[in-house]
Design an enzyme around this catalytic site. Structure first.
Site, PDB file in Angstrom:
ATOM      1  N   LYS A  72       4.041  -6.244  22.512  1.00 13.18           N
ATOM      2  CA  LYS A  72       3.760  -6.767  21.164  1.00 13.18           C
ATOM      3  C   LYS A  72       4.502  -5.964  20.101  1.00 13.18           C
ATOM      4  CE  LYS A  72      -0.134  -5.562  18.962  1.00 13.18           C
ATOM      5  NZ  LYS A  72       0.048  -5.011  17.607  1.00 13.18           N
ATOM      6  N   ASN A  73       4.417  -4.634  20.194  1.00 13.47           N
ATOM      7  CA  ASN A  73       4.936  -3.796  19.115  1.00 13.47           C
ATOM      8  C   ASN A  73       6.445  -3.617  19.145  1.00 13.47           C
ATOM      9  OD1 ASN A  73       2.360  -3.691  18.194  1.00 13.47           O
ATOM     10  ND2 ASN A  73       1.941  -1.616  18.919  1.00 13.47           N
ATOM     11  N   ARG A 125       0.154  -7.190   9.682  1.00 11.73           N
ATOM     12  CA  ARG A 125       0.692  -6.008   9.005  1.00 11.73           C
ATOM     13  C   ARG A 125       2.195  -5.899   9.232  1.00 11.73           C
ATOM     14  NH1 ARG A 125      -0.856  -1.365   6.872  1.00 11.73           N
ATOM     15  NH2 ARG A 125       0.475   0.464   7.150  1.00 11.73           N
ATOM     16  N   CYS A 163      -5.132  -4.215  11.400  1.00 12.12           N
ATOM     17  CA  CYS A 163      -6.365  -3.542  11.823  1.00 12.12           C
ATOM     18  C   CYS A 163      -6.748  -2.472  10.795  1.00 12.12           C
ATOM     19  CB  CYS A 163      -6.147  -2.846  13.169  1.00 12.12           C
ATOM     20  SG  CYS A 163      -5.852  -3.981  14.488  1.00 12.12           S
ATOM     21  N   ARG A 167      -3.983   3.051   5.352  1.00 14.32           N
ATOM     22  CA  ARG A 167      -2.697   2.762   6.014  1.00 14.32           C
ATOM     23  C   ARG A 167      -1.628   2.634   4.936  1.00 14.32           C
ATOM     24  NH1 ARG A 167      -3.426  -1.267  11.070  1.00 14.32           N
ATOM     25  NH2 ARG A 167      -1.458  -0.310  11.666  1.00 14.32           N
ATOM     26  N   PRO A 168      -1.177   3.789   4.406  1.00 15.37           N
ATOM     27  CA  PRO A 168      -0.196   3.771   3.309  1.00 15.37           C
ATOM     28  C   PRO A 168       1.183   3.321   3.797  1.00 15.37           C
ATOM     29  CG  PRO A 168      -0.519   6.003   4.071  1.00 15.37           C
ATOM     30  CD  PRO A 168      -1.505   5.153   4.831  1.00 15.37           C
ATOM     31  N   ILE A 169       2.050   3.002   2.847  1.00 14.15           N
ATOM     32  CA  ILE A 169       3.441   2.676   3.196  1.00 14.15           C
ATOM     33  C   ILE A 169       4.401   3.536   2.376  1.00 14.15           C
ATOM     34  CG2 ILE A 169       2.902   0.324   3.939  1.00 14.15           C
ATOM     35  CD1 ILE A 169       4.111  -0.650   1.266  1.00 14.15           C
ATOM     36  N   ASP A 170       3.925   4.699   1.953  1.00 16.88           N
ATOM     37  CA  ASP A 170       4.763   5.586   1.117  1.00 16.88           C
ATOM     38  C   ASP A 170       6.052   5.997   1.817  1.00 16.88           C
ATOM     39  OD1 ASP A 170       2.711   7.023   2.708  1.00 16.88           O
ATOM     40  OD2 ASP A 170       3.806   8.783   2.046  1.00 16.88           O
ATOM     41  N   GLN A 171       6.020   6.169   3.143  1.00 18.81           N
ATOM     42  CA  GLN A 171       7.235   6.587   3.852  1.00 18.81           C
ATOM     43  C   GLN A 171       8.246   5.443   3.980  1.00 18.81           C
ATOM     44  OE1 GLN A 171       7.711   9.961   4.810  1.00 18.81           O
ATOM     45  NE2 GLN A 171       5.991   9.960   3.363  1.00 18.81           N
ATOM     46  N   ASP A 201      -3.228   3.992  20.519  1.00 17.13           N
ATOM     47  CA  ASP A 201      -3.652   2.616  20.839  1.00 17.13           C
ATOM     48  C   ASP A 201      -4.356   2.526  22.183  1.00 17.13           C
ATOM     49  OD1 ASP A 201      -0.816   0.933  19.267  1.00 17.13           O
ATOM     50  OD2 ASP A 201      -2.630   1.858  18.467  1.00 17.13           O
ATOM     51  N   ARG A 213      -4.887 -11.213  19.575  1.00 17.25           N
ATOM     52  CA  ARG A 213      -3.693 -10.792  18.835  1.00 17.25           C
ATOM     53  C   ARG A 213      -2.711 -10.061  19.747  1.00 17.25           C
ATOM     54  NH1 ARG A 213      -4.833  -7.938  13.169  1.00 17.25           N
ATOM     55  NH2 ARG A 213      -2.575  -7.867  13.416  1.00 17.25           N
TER      56      ARG A 213
HETATM   57  C1  EPZ Z   1       2.074   1.047  14.593  1.00 18.49           C
HETATM   58  O1  EPZ Z   1       1.366   0.951  13.370  1.00 18.49           O
HETATM   59  C2  EPZ Z   1       1.369   0.123  15.561  1.00 18.49           C
HETATM   60  N1  EPZ Z   1       1.440  -1.258  15.068  1.00 18.49           N
HETATM   61  C3  EPZ Z   1      -0.087   0.554  15.735  1.00 18.49           C
HETATM   62  O2  EPZ Z   1      -0.618  -0.246  16.789  1.00 18.49           O
HETATM   63  C4  EPZ Z   1      -0.131   2.013  16.196  1.00 18.49           C
HETATM   64  O3  EPZ Z   1      -1.483   2.446  16.180  1.00 18.49           O
HETATM   65  C5  EPZ Z   1       0.694   2.908  15.282  1.00 18.49           C
HETATM   66  O4  EPZ Z   1       2.029   2.383  15.124  1.00 18.49           O
HETATM   67  C6  EPZ Z   1       0.820   4.325  15.833  1.00 18.49           C
HETATM   68  O5  EPZ Z   1       1.425   4.281  17.089  1.00 18.49           O
HETATM   69  C7  EPZ Z   1       2.571  -1.954  15.296  1.00 18.49           C
HETATM   70  O6  EPZ Z   1       3.520  -1.461  15.875  1.00 18.49           O
HETATM   71  C8  EPZ Z   1       2.583  -3.382  14.820  1.00 18.49           C
HETATM   72  P1  EPZ Z   1       2.292   4.445  11.769  1.00 18.49           P
HETATM   73  P2  EPZ Z   1       1.991   1.625  12.028  1.00 18.49           P
HETATM   74  O7  EPZ Z   1       3.091   4.153  10.570  1.00 18.49           O
HETATM   75  O8  EPZ Z   1       3.448   1.552  12.083  1.00 18.49           O
HETATM   76  C9  EPZ Z   1       0.619   7.408   8.497  1.00 18.49           C
HETATM   77  C10 EPZ Z   1      -1.907  -1.883  17.811  1.00 18.49           C
HETATM   78  O9  EPZ Z   1      -3.043  -1.727  18.252  1.00 18.49           O
HETATM   79  N2  EPZ Z   1       1.581   6.788   7.580  1.00 18.49           N
HETATM   80  O10 EPZ Z   1       2.959   5.020  12.976  1.00 18.49           O
HETATM   81  O11 EPZ Z   1       1.268   1.041  10.860  1.00 18.49           O
HETATM   82  C11 EPZ Z   1      -0.509   6.471   8.894  1.00 18.49           C
HETATM   83  O12 EPZ Z   1      -1.532   6.488   7.910  1.00 18.49           O
HETATM   84  C12 EPZ Z   1      -1.549  -1.284  16.469  1.00 18.49           C
HETATM   85  O13 EPZ Z   1      -0.967  -2.469  18.414  1.00 18.49           O
HETATM   86  C13 EPZ Z   1       1.746   7.323   6.308  1.00 18.49           C
HETATM   87  O14 EPZ Z   1       1.101   8.298   5.942  1.00 18.49           O
HETATM   88  O15 EPZ Z   1       1.498   3.139  12.209  1.00 18.49           O
HETATM   89  C14 EPZ Z   1      -0.958   7.044  10.205  1.00 18.49           C
HETATM   90  O16 EPZ Z   1      -1.845   8.119   9.963  1.00 18.49           O
HETATM   91  C15 EPZ Z   1      -2.766  -0.745  15.746  1.00 18.49           C
HETATM   92  N3  EPZ Z   1       2.653   6.748   5.459  1.00 18.49           N
HETATM   93  C16 EPZ Z   1       0.335   7.577  10.821  1.00 18.49           C
HETATM   94  O17 EPZ Z   1       1.270   7.677   9.742  1.00 18.49           O
HETATM   95  C17 EPZ Z   1       3.395   5.661   5.816  1.00 18.49           C
HETATM   96  O18 EPZ Z   1       4.215   5.186   5.006  1.00 18.49           O
HETATM   97  C18 EPZ Z   1       0.942   6.692  11.881  1.00 18.49           C
HETATM   98  O19 EPZ Z   1       1.081   5.401  11.331  1.00 18.49           O
HETATM   99  C19 EPZ Z   1       3.215   5.126   7.113  1.00 18.49           C
HETATM  100  C20 EPZ Z   1       2.308   5.707   7.983  1.00 18.49           C
END
Ligand code: EPZ
Length: 423
Positions: free
Chosen positions: A22-23, A94, A118, A123-127, A307, A399
Site C-alpha cells: 500500500k505505502n 492522507r 489515521c 501529524r504535522p507537514i512542516d518537513q 505499523d 483501507r
Molecule cells: C507513513 O506515514 C505511513 N503512511 C504510515 O503508515 C507510517 O506509520 C509512517 O509513514 C511511519 O512509517 C503512508 O505511507 C501512507 P512520517 P507518514 O512522516 O509519512 C513526524 C499505515 O498504517 N513528522 O514518517 O505520515 C510525524 O509526526 C500508515 O499504513 C513531522 O514531525 O509518517 C511522526 O512522528 C499509518 N513533520 C514521524 O515524523 C512532518 O512534516 C514519522 O511520520 C512529517 C512527519
C-alpha cells in the site's frame, strides 16, 4: 453496517500470498503523473486507499483504468494542475498530499486541502513544507489548504529534522525535475522509498541512494511512461506472520522479500517462534505453547515498524511473562489498547510505553477498529480469543488489507464479513 465476526481458537495452517505494498503503491500511482502518457503499474493491491488515489487522479483529469486484476494504467496527458484537491478527498486519504510534490514539480503549482488519515497524534507537514521551500517554492497554508507555487525549482540540500516517510517522498517528487542536484539528508529508508525511487528512475529520473539516509537527485527535463511492478507489502506480511504465531499455527507467507521482514522475524524469534526464510517466503511455526515475553521498540526502517506495533502488542498479551512496547515514532498510538482490555488483556500505558502482563488467553467481545493497524490487531485478538468476537469500523481495515477474510479463511480462520442493519 458491516462487521467482522470471528470465532477464535483455530490454529492457522497453510499458505497466504501477500499483495502489493500500500505505502509504495500510493506514491507510485501519484508519481505516474510525471509521465504525461500511459504508465502500467502491476501488483497493485485492491484496497480502498488505492481506489481513493485513483479517484483523486481522475478528479484532476487523469484517465485511470484497471484492465486486469492488480494492474492499473494511468494516462496523465490531460491533467489540470490548477484544480484544488478538496477536503472531502484529502480527509479520506492522507497520501493525497503526494500530489503537492508531483504537481509542483511538473506544473509549478499545486493546491491540496490539509491531509487527513489515521489519527494517532499530531501529524504535522512542516518537513514537507521545508523541502518545497528549500527547492524554491512558496507555500501558503491559509484556509486549511496547502498552496505551493514556483517559477522554477532549483536543486538544493534538504536536511529533514525528523525521519519522515512522507516528507522524504514529497522531497523526492519535488526534486526529480528541479534544475541541478538535490541532496536529501536524514531521509527515511523504508522499502517503499526504494520502490518509489526505482519507479521514478524507470520513467527517466535520476535518483540515487534511496534506502540510505542520503538520497541524491539530479533533475531531468523529460520523463516518460513505463511498466512497473510494486514490491510486496511488508506490513501485510508482518500482520499475517504475527497472526500465525498468535494462533500457534504453521503458515507459509508467500510473495515477500524476507529482508524487508527482518526486524519482525527477529522479534518473533525473540518470542520463541520459529521463522524459516525462503527466497520469496517466510514460514512461521509456533506450535510449542505460549510465546515468550519480549521488549519491542518501534523506529524508522530498518528498525521495528510502527505499523506493526498494535499487531505485535496483541501477540504479547498472551505471552508467558511481562513485555514492554515502546512507540517511538508516533506520539499517541496506543488508543487500541482500550479495545484489547475489553478482551481481557492486562496492559498499563505510561507515556510512550505499554507494559503488558501476559494472560493465558483473551475472551471474545464486541470491539471497534480505531484505525487501520489497530483494526488488524483486533482481527488477531479475535483469532486468539475463545468465543465470538465482532469488530466494527472494518472499512478502516479494508483501507490496507486486500481480501483479508478470504486470505485468513484459506488457512483455517473462522472469520466472516456480516452486514447488520444500522440499529
Ligand atoms: C507513513 O506515514 C505511513 N503512511 C504510515 O503508515 C507510517 O506509520 C509512517 O509513514 C511511519 O512509517 C503512508 O505511507 C501512507 P512520517 P507518514 O512522516 O509519512 C513526524 C499505515 O498504517 N513528522 O514518517 O505520515 C510525524 O509526526 C500508515 O499504513 C513531522 O514531525 O509518517 C511522526 O512522528 C499509518 N513533520 C514521524 O515524523 C512532518 O512534516 C514519522 O511520520 C512529517 C512527519
Amino acid at each position: 453496517m458491516e462487521r467482522f465476526v470471528i470465532r477464535g481458537g483455530n490454529k492457522l495452517n497453510g499458505k497466504i500470498t501477500i499483495s502489493g505494498a500500500k505505502n509504495a503503491a500510493l506514491p507510485i500511482i501519484a508519481a505516474s503523473v510525471f509521465a504525461g502518457e500511459p504508465c502500467r503499474i502491476e501488483n497493485v493491491p485492491e484496497i480502498s486507499d488505492v481506489r481513493m488515489m485513483a479517484k483523486i487522479l481522475r478528479f484532476i483529469g487523469a484517465e485511470v483504468t484497471m484492465p486486469e486484476p492488480g494492474v492499473m494504467v494511468v494516462d496523465s496527458k490531460n491533467i489540470q494542475p490548477d484544480i484544488t484537491i478538496p477536503d472531502e478527498m484529502t480527509r479520506k486519504l492522507r497520501a493525497s498530499y503526494y500530489l503537492l510534490g508531483v504537481l509542483l514539480s511538473k506544473y509549478g503549482c499545486a493546491s491540496v486541502a490539509l491531509p487527513g488519515g489515521c489519527y494517532f497524534g499530531v501529524r504535522p507537514i512542516d518537513q514537507h513544507i521545508k523541502a518545497f521551500e528549500a527547492l524554491g517554492a512558496s507555500v501558503n497554508t491559509d484556509n486549511a489548504v496547502v498552496d505551493v507555487k514556483c517559477d522554477e525549482l532549483y536543486g538544493s540540500s534538504i536536511y529533514l529534522d525528523v525521519v519522515s516517510v512522507g516528507a522524504t517522498i514529497n522531497a523526492m517528487l519535488a526534486a526529480v525535475k528541479a534544475k541541478g542536484l538535490t541532496v536529501i539528508e536524514n531521509a527515511a529508508r523504508e522499502p517503499h522509498i526504494v520502490d518509489l525511487a526505482n519507479f521514478l528512475n524507470s520513467m527517466g529520473a535520476d535518483v540515487r541512494g534511496a534506502g540510505t539516509e542520503v538520497i541524491k537527485i539530479r533533475g531531468v527535463s523529460e520523463m516518460h511512461g513505463c511498466t512497473y511492478s510494486i514490491i510486496p507489502d511488508q506490513i501485510e506480511a508482518g500482520t499475517y506472520m504475527v497472526a500465525a504465531a498468535a494462533t500457534g499455527g504453521d503458515v507459509v507467507i508467500d510473495n515477500v522479500i524476507p529482508k524487508h521482514l527482518e526486524s519482525i522475524s527477529n522479534k518473533l524469534e525473540d518470542c520463541g517462534v520459529t521463522v524459516i526464510e525462503g527466497d520469496e517466503s517466510v514460514r512461521i511455526i509456533s506450535e510449542g505453547g505460549r510465546p515468550r515475553a519480549c521488549r519491542v521498540k518501534t523506529s524508522p526502517h530498518p528498525g521495528f515498524p510502527t505499523d506493526m506495533q498494535p499487531q505485535f502488542a496483541t501477540l504479547l498479551t498472551i505471552c508467558d511473562g511481562n513485555s514492554t512496547v515502546v512507540e517511538d515514532v508516533w506520539d499517541n498510538r496506543f488508543k487500541y489498547i482500550d479495545q484489547l482490555r475489553r478482551m481481557g488483556a492486562s496492559i498499563i500505558v505510561n507515556g510512550d510505553t505499554a507494559l503488558i502482563t501476559g494472560v493465558e488467553s483473551l475472551h471474545a467481545a464486541p470491539v471497534e477498529a480505531d484505525d487501520l493497524r489497530a483494526g488488524a490487531a483486533m482481527v488477531i485478538a479475535g483469532l486468539i480469543a475463545k468465543g465470538e468476537t465482532s469488530i466494527g469500523n472494518i472499512k478502516l481495515i479494508d483501507r490496507g488489507y486486500e481480501n483479508i477474510v478470504e486470505k485468513l479463511t484459506a488457512v483455517g480462520a473462522d472469520i466472516s464479513r456480516v452486514t447488520f442493519d444500522e440499529d
